[in-house]
Design an enzyme around this catalytic site. Structure first.
Site, PDB file in Angstrom:
ATOM      1  N   ASN A 194       0.856  -1.178   0.000  1.00  0.00           N
ATOM      2  CA  ASN A 194       0.000   0.000   0.000  1.00  0.00           C
ATOM      3  C   ASN A 194       0.898   1.235   0.000  1.00  0.00           C
ATOM      4  O   ASN A 194       2.135   1.135   0.100  1.00  0.00           O
ATOM      5  CB  ASN A 194      -0.979  -0.013   1.172  1.00  0.00           C
ATOM      6  CG  ASN A 194      -0.299  -0.011   2.534  1.00  0.00           C
ATOM      7  OD1 ASN A 194       0.736   0.636   2.727  1.00  0.00           O
ATOM      8  ND2 ASN A 194      -0.856  -0.744   3.489  1.00  0.00           N
ATOM      9  N   ASP A 263      -5.792  -8.309   1.175  1.00  0.00           N
ATOM     10  CA  ASP A 263      -5.906  -9.741   0.885  1.00  0.00           C
ATOM     11  C   ASP A 263      -6.763  -9.972  -0.352  1.00  0.00           C
ATOM     12  O   ASP A 263      -6.465 -10.825  -1.190  1.00  0.00           O
ATOM     13  CB  ASP A 263      -6.541 -10.475   2.070  1.00  0.00           C
ATOM     14  CG  ASP A 263      -5.691 -10.423   3.328  1.00  0.00           C
ATOM     15  OD1 ASP A 263      -4.481 -10.158   3.215  1.00  0.00           O
ATOM     16  OD2 ASP A 263      -6.242 -10.654   4.416  1.00  0.00           O
TER      17      ASP A 263
END
Length: 473
Positions: A194, A263
């Site tokens: 991220n 995920d």
């Protein structure tokens, strides 16, 4: 970029990484504790969900892809709960169980759909890297993609052993990285940090130009095949050597809970790549999936029907004029959402008030309405020379614009019987004064347990009468 639903059933993926259990205590709260200024939650329901690498494997399986998982747990009830949940979802789970050490558990206290508290139960695992690597090496045969789901909990200490073993077999390696040293992922096909994780490594990025520049340098330094930076409300950026950056906007309609979104991204990517999708298409699918999962509470998996519906919405095929293959996929998706399919057919040459009322009544018989339209040649055979007045593409476009109609398709035969055999609607509707036994296709629908209904027509509404009136004037 045109998207389609991949064939996930032929896309086996192996996930290796930090396994954990996400446990939720749900209950109401109506008072403040007299011991401290905190709410008192009366626990009414306890829910266990696979988390971490286990959630990645669960997401892959939910898409319909064969999923295997290798991880480290304690030898306790939490590990048993994980194993049972994964087995029930079709995931082949191989746990290295460590005695006298707890399985990692993230306990969340939820009241009125709000998370009040999280409690973590964990100790770093002191595993032998070679033992986990040996388990993985046995499982790589026949695998299309290897995923390293790294949460920095100790299960993954042998990144290079795993990456090199996969590369030797020509298997792409996707890694969800953690920590301050990305060199352990050297040679991976794709890593998915991220923005915060990315900037921890390369430094702050003032704008997209700086992000792209620093990302290109990171790929060069670590010999990466590609880099995907997930950027929250700013979407995702895919970087590949010798390709322009691909920026995708966020797809979330409403952000409810970002738990497990990373995920979902890597699991959708892995399954799509294993199914043969090119990387930009796989990233676009992952972006759609992430937009779905952040609208759910807690760690959640994205199902194949949910992703298919998002693709249909994206491609404009959630409603409108469809080909047969598109229609069958749309019907499968609707059934996966427990929607009742209604089917009717006709020429619909000049659409009038009677048609509109009839189609609204037909739509009321279920959740989705399919209108099958005779093509021009079959209308001429049925109605005679000079008909149709409007060509089939125009007739279908008008029908598709009605709020009552979900999908429109044309057929060239004299009857829609072949369509009925393939679509198998729950309800076949016809307008007029027929008996049910006179409705074309009624026997086909009745044979598989469907319903046939005859609806009355609006009086003084007739296409033939309208045509005659125009001709006489």
């Amino acid at each position: 970029m045109k998207l389609s639903m991949p064939r996930f059933d032929q896309a086996p993926v192996l996930v290796v990484g930090d396994v954990m259990l996400d446990r939720y205590w749900h209950g109401g709260t109506s008072r403040i504790s007299p011991e401290a200024p905190v709410p008192v939650v009366r626990v009414e329901h306890i829910e266990d969900r696979p988390g971490g690498a286990a959630n990645v494997a669960l997401n892959i399986a939910a898409l319909g892809a064969p999923a295997s998982l290798v991880g480290v747990t304690g030898d306790d009830e939490a590990a048993d709960s994980l194993a049972n949940s994964l087995e029930g979802a079709g995931v082949r789970a191989i746990f290295q169980r460590i005695a006298h050490q707890p399985t990692i558990v993230k306990l969340r206290v939820i009241s009125r759909h709000q998370q009040l508290l999280r409690i973590d139960f964990e100790e770093p695992f002191a595993t032998d890297p070679l033992s986990l690597g040996a388990e993985v090496d046995k499982l790589l045969e026949g695998i299309k993609v290897l995923v390293l789901s790294d949460y920095g909990k100790g299960a993954l200490k042998n990144h290079q052993v795993l990456i090199q073993a996969a590369r030797a077999r020509g298997i792409p390696v996707l890694a969800d990285p953690k920590g301050k040293d990305f060199s352990i992922y050297r040679g991976a096909s794709l890593i998915t940090p991220n923005l915060s994780e990315f900037e921890t490594i390369v430094g702050g990025c003032a704008d997209e130009h700086e992000l792209v520049s620093k990302g290109a340098q990171l790929m060069h330094d670590l010999e990466l095949g590609a880099l995907l930076v997930t950027r929250g409300e700013h979407g995702m950026t895919l970087l590949r050597p010798d390709h322009p950056a691909l920026h995708l906007p966020a797809r979330a309609r409403e952000v409810f809970d970002v738990t497990g979104a990373g995920d979902t991204v890597i699991s959708t990517l892995a399954a799509a790549i294993a199914a043969g999708e090119e990387l930009p298409h796989a990233v676009a699918l992952a972006n759609l999936a992430a937009g779905i999962v952040v609208g759910k509470l807690g760690t959640a998996a994205i199902s194949a029907p949910e992703l298919r519906r998002a693709i249909q919405r994206e491609e404009g095929s959630e409603r409108g004029v469809l080909g047969l293959e598109q229609l069958l996929l749309a019907v499968d998706d609707a059934r996966a959402h427990n929607e009742r399919i209604v089917f009717t057919n006709g020429c619909f040459d000049i659409l009038h008030a009677g048609h509109v009322t009839y189609l609204e009544q037909a739509r009321a018989q279920g959740d989705r309405l399919i209108v099958a339209v005779n093509d021009d040649a079959s209308v001429s055979r049925l109605k005679g020379p000079g008909r149709p007045i409007n060509s089939v593409d125009r007739r279908m476009a008008v029908l598709a614009g009605l709020g009552a109609v979900d999908w429109v398709i044309c057929f060239s035969e004299g009857t829609p019987e072949n369509l009925l055999r393939q679509v198998k609607p729950d309800v076949l509707v016809k307008g007029g004064d027929y008996g049910i036994d006179q409705v074309v296709g009624a026997d086909i629908v009745a044979a598989y347990g469907g319903t046939v209904k005859v609806l009355g027509l609006v009086e003084n509404s007739s296409t033939t009468a309208i045509v005659e009136k125009i001709r006489n004037n």
